[in-house]
Design a protein around this motif. Sequence first.
Motif, PDB file in Angstrom:
ATOM      1  N   THR A  56     -16.713  -0.782   5.209  1.00 39.43           N
ATOM      2  CA  THR A  56     -16.740   0.675   5.133  1.00 39.43           C
ATOM      3  C   THR A  56     -18.173   1.156   4.892  1.00 39.43           C
ATOM      4  OG1 THR A  56     -16.175   0.518   2.784  1.00 39.43           O
ATOM      5  CG2 THR A  56     -14.374   0.949   4.338  1.00 39.43           C
ATOM      6  N   THR A  57     -18.407   2.421   5.218  1.00 42.51           N
ATOM      7  CA  THR A  57     -19.749   2.997   5.142  1.00 42.51           C
ATOM      8  C   THR A  57     -19.680   4.404   4.582  1.00 42.51           C
ATOM      9  OG1 THR A  57     -20.270   1.816   7.191  1.00 42.51           O
ATOM     10  CG2 THR A  57     -21.849   3.501   6.454  1.00 42.51           C
ATOM     11  N   ARG A  84     -19.605   7.467  -6.453  1.00 46.05           N
ATOM     12  CA  ARG A  84     -18.201   7.038  -6.532  1.00 46.05           C
ATOM     13  C   ARG A  84     -17.921   5.931  -5.521  1.00 46.05           C
ATOM     14  NH1 ARG A  84     -13.536   9.717  -8.108  1.00 46.05           N
ATOM     15  NH2 ARG A  84     -11.812   8.225  -8.197  1.00 46.05           N
ATOM     16  N   ALA A  85     -18.413   6.097  -4.303  1.00 45.58           N
ATOM     17  CA  ALA A  85     -18.199   5.077  -3.269  1.00 45.58           C
ATOM     18  C   ALA A  85     -18.843   3.754  -3.674  1.00 45.58           C
ATOM     19  CB  ALA A  85     -18.761   5.567  -1.933  1.00 45.58           C
ATOM     20  N   VAL A 125     -18.153   0.103  -1.821  1.00 46.14           N
ATOM     21  CA  VAL A 125     -18.358   0.406  -0.405  1.00 46.14           C
ATOM     22  C   VAL A 125     -19.400  -0.566   0.143  1.00 46.14           C
ATOM     23  CG1 VAL A 125     -20.217   2.127  -0.697  1.00 46.14           C
ATOM     24  CG2 VAL A 125     -18.631   2.308   1.246  1.00 46.14           C
ATOM     25  N   ASP A 126     -19.188  -1.043   1.376  1.00 45.42           N
ATOM     26  CA  ASP A 126     -20.013  -2.125   1.910  1.00 45.42           C
ATOM     27  C   ASP A 126     -21.382  -1.665   2.376  1.00 45.42           C
ATOM     28  OD1 ASP A 126     -17.921  -4.377   2.003  1.00 45.42           O
ATOM     29  OD2 ASP A 126     -16.911  -2.709   3.001  1.00 45.42           O
ATOM     30  N   GLY A 132     -25.271  -3.263  -1.467  1.00 44.00           N
ATOM     31  CA  GLY A 132     -24.773  -3.549  -0.125  1.00 44.00           C
ATOM     32  C   GLY A 132     -25.801  -3.263   0.951  1.00 44.00           C
ATOM     33  N   LEU A 133     -25.299  -3.041   2.174  1.00 44.51           N
ATOM     34  CA  LEU A 133     -26.155  -2.815   3.333  1.00 44.51           C
ATOM     35  C   LEU A 133     -26.601  -1.362   3.422  1.00 44.51           C
ATOM     36  CD1 LEU A 133     -24.182  -4.792   6.067  1.00 44.51           C
ATOM     37  CD2 LEU A 133     -26.356  -5.457   5.031  1.00 44.51           C
TER      38      LEU A 133
END
Length: 523
Positions: free
Chosen positions: A188-189, A227-228, A233-234, A271-272
């Motif tokens: 997810t993004t 929050r994400a 979240v990735d 993450g990314l």
Amino acid sequence: MSSLPDYTELSLSEQIAQMIVVRASGHLFDQQIRFPQWEPTQDQLQDWVQNWKIGGVILLGGSAAEISQRTSELNRWTEIPLFIAADIEEGVGQRFAGASWFPPPMALGEVAKTDLNQGKEYARTIGAITAKDAQALGINWLFAPVVDVNNNPHNPVINVRSFGETPEIVCELSAAFIEGTKDYGVLTTAKHFPGHGDTAIDSHLSLPVLEMGVERLEAVEIPPFQRAISLGVDAVMSAHLLVSCWDDALPATLSSTVLTQQLRLNLDFQGLIVTDALIMGALDEVASPASLPVLAIEAGADIILMPHDPQVAIEAILDAVNQGRISPQRIVASVARIWEAKEKVIKAEKGDFLTELASPTAENTTGEVLRGSLRLKNARTLSIPETPCRNLVIVDDLLACDFLNEAHSAIAVPQKMGYELQLLGQAQVFPEPPSNSPLTLIQLFTRGNPFRGEAGLNEATKALLQKLLTEGCVQGIVVYGSPYVFGWLEDYLPSSVPYIFSYGQMSESSSIALQHLFDLSVG
């Protein structure tokens, strides 16, 4: 199941190539390519994947069945599993016909205004179905959810793609969407950092500037990203915005202050970091196509999305490393994150979900969200007229309106009632309206659309609608897409003219709206 090689055994050029994601057509044949300036031929794409070892592909266009074949083909070309991404914010069917297409996120926000728990449940269900459908087709990276707070009604690029106009609603619903995807091996993004909601400029065309202060940015735009990130979240996608309170010289995508200091360090995102597409007009005047990928990596990006030319990008980054401008360790750090994300994708248990595309649960959820977010004004039931009437259907762009055909309820239902169809496109030239217009049902499909540079109604459309309303020939109005259109219509709408607004633009949205308007049972 494919496995990942040891990335330290890749050459420096191959490591850099893993940081590149290119766009490609979802169609199977070269003659079906719609955007040749961005989408390579089969031979070119195979060369990039097989020989240059690029890290991933973002797909657009084609049916769900085509995408299933396309992703299998892409994976046959490489020994290193690919990221296969898509801008899927409203279900896989939004991009690829045949899968589930849901109302836009703002429809969930409308439900959440009166029932937050129900809105969250819909978001969670839609996240799960979207991830499952994507996985079934071989897509492993969702460029979703949008966590921008759309607090500017003139925003042409975010608009109904946002869950709402307040950080509280956006936080809750985007979080529920992410939670819904967790059972599936799909990335997810959260996008577009640090927030693209308060602009009236489309970054696909030119560079927006955010003049707000740090306090406002941190109170409104940043919380949904926080929050994400807390939910794992990735990826986080950067926005092509000049955020003057953080960096008044470089857009966020190219700013180390924004991507490294704020996102990576202050928000502790591990993450990314993926850029928005580098081919977008916002960056055209900032740097050359060859310089943009280098600047983005210097800023902190791990993934370079849609560079103008991936081979030029790889060579420019390689030169920057060889010249000491970027350290080899910086490349390795990004590739390590890429490997961690790819491990998650390939380790996920794959089910045979292809037969479950467009499931009854998805269909029921779509109907419930459409009904729950429907808006009525001057509500009254219309009678089917005995005199000849016109069904005036106005869309944003006739040439890009793939969802509308003769079977769509907006066309088929009025036709059964004896209405004669007139179809107009805002992007096309309007004819001069007749001096004596027939009794007219107006159905208007409009929303914020990238590359249009405007949201809602253009001046020609406003003039036509104003003339018809002044003449008194309008029987009723149904608007599908953007709720901000009503703000203008309300000033001209007589109390005798019923008005219905639906967030969705699929056939089901018209079926529900026309059922309300004419008290019909629509099949």
